[in-house]
Design an enzyme around this catalytic site. Sequence first.
Site, PDB file in Angstrom:
ATOM      1  N   ASN A  55      -2.385  -4.059  -4.292  1.00 41.54           N
ATOM      2  CA  ASN A  55      -1.085  -3.362  -4.210  1.00 41.54           C
ATOM      3  C   ASN A  55      -0.185  -3.606  -5.424  1.00 41.54           C
ATOM      4  OD1 ASN A  55      -0.803  -3.732  -0.593  1.00 41.54           O
ATOM      5  ND2 ASN A  55      -1.504  -1.972  -1.769  1.00 41.54           N
ATOM      6  N   ASP A 102      -1.532   0.704   7.618  1.00 44.34           N
ATOM      7  CA  ASP A 102      -1.653   1.804   6.666  1.00 44.34           C
ATOM      8  C   ASP A 102      -0.918   3.043   7.179  1.00 44.34           C
ATOM      9  OD1 ASP A 102      -2.462   3.088   4.385  1.00 44.34           O
ATOM     10  OD2 ASP A 102      -4.498   3.479   5.086  1.00 44.34           O
TER      11      ASP A 102
HETATM   12  C1  FPP Z   1       0.087   0.613   3.476  1.00 40.09           C
HETATM   13  O1  FPP Z   1       0.581   1.931   3.695  1.00 40.09           O
HETATM   14  C2  FPP Z   1       1.181  -0.347   3.676  1.00 40.09           C
HETATM   15  C3  FPP Z   1       1.568  -1.275   2.754  1.00 40.09           C
HETATM   16  C4  FPP Z   1       0.914  -1.426   1.456  1.00 40.09           C
HETATM   17  C5  FPP Z   1       2.735  -2.156   2.992  1.00 40.09           C
HETATM   18  C6  FPP Z   1       2.927  -2.645   4.385  1.00 40.09           C
HETATM   19  C7  FPP Z   1       4.331  -3.122   4.515  1.00 40.09           C
HETATM   20  C8  FPP Z   1       5.110  -2.982   5.598  1.00 40.09           C
HETATM   21  C9  FPP Z   1       4.618  -2.442   6.876  1.00 40.09           C
HETATM   22  C10 FPP Z   1       6.577  -3.371   5.580  1.00 40.09           C
HETATM   23  C11 FPP Z   1       6.909  -4.736   5.084  1.00 40.09           C
HETATM   24  C12 FPP Z   1       6.171  -5.827   5.765  1.00 40.09           C
HETATM   25  C13 FPP Z   1       6.731  -6.840   6.479  1.00 40.09           C
HETATM   26  C14 FPP Z   1       5.850  -7.910   7.015  1.00 40.09           C
HETATM   27  C15 FPP Z   1       8.161  -6.918   6.763  1.00 40.09           C
HETATM   28  P1  FPP Z   1       0.540   2.965   2.482  1.00 40.09           P
HETATM   29  O2  FPP Z   1       1.779   2.801   1.684  1.00 40.09           O
HETATM   30  O3  FPP Z   1      -0.731   2.796   1.698  1.00 40.09           O
HETATM   31  O4  FPP Z   1       0.536   4.344   3.228  1.00 40.09           O
HETATM   32  P2  FPP Z   1      -0.193   5.680   2.735  1.00 40.09           P
HETATM   33  O5  FPP Z   1      -1.675   5.418   2.756  1.00 40.09           O
HETATM   34  O6  FPP Z   1       0.216   6.676   3.768  1.00 40.09           O
HETATM   35  O7  FPP Z   1       0.341   5.994   1.379  1.00 40.09           O
END
Ligand code: FPP
Length: 241
Positions: free
Chosen positions: A50, A2
Amino acid sequence: MDGNGRWARERGLARVEGHAEGARAVRDAVETAARIGVEYLTLYAFSVANWARPRGEVEALMRLLVDFAKKERSELRSLGIRVNVIGALEDLPTGTRHAVEDLIRYTADGEKMTLTLALSYGGRQDIVEAARALAVRARAGLVLPEEIDESFFHREMTTRTLPDVDLLIRTGGESRLSDFLLYEAAYAELVFLPIMWPDFKPTTLLESVELFSRKERRFGRTSDQVVRGEAAAFDPLDPAE
Ligand code: FPP
């Protein structure tokens, strides 16, 4: 993993740039985990919830998965890492699904570490689908209700080949599971880090593992029983359980 969005916002960047930086942190975390002897690493890359994100962000995440699958496959194979997926891979766009399926096939012989990507994954959904599959088999007379115990139930889940979670790390400052491995993390040690996922470094993983190694895992027993080496009523670490 996250905090990608906030990491980007703090730098005046678009959210998708935070995800791209997050993908770089994934590569380092995977390599470090394999190097220190972690046998199973599961990454929550995309939850069922998501799908509700803006279309452009979902598309960017799907593209990052394709990039990861294509660019990292040789490295993953050379490190002996086998890739696996939990969740509804069939829900992903065709191009992403094919890239991930190709990665699974290409790394199938890896024996050092199993890297599981949770994609279109939801812990509750996995539990409900296992219950439904068992109900269907019970109605057909193929399963007796009294046969259904924890290990029997687990064999119906998409995590059936994975052991229980030892250590669960969440970055981004929130202290919640957000539907991740609800059944499998029953006895997991939980580590919540204030840092954003793109700032997760190999040393962060080493520190979390070090913290984990100092925990006394009692699995319901008393500390005295653990010290005397009395066995738990079940072995939650045994994938065959
Ligand atoms: C949550 O952070 C993260 C995700 C929903 C996506 C995770 C994906 C990656 C790390 C990259 C792609 C993955 C691979 C395996 C190559 P958020 O977007 O909710 O962050 P925030 O809470 O700060 O908005």
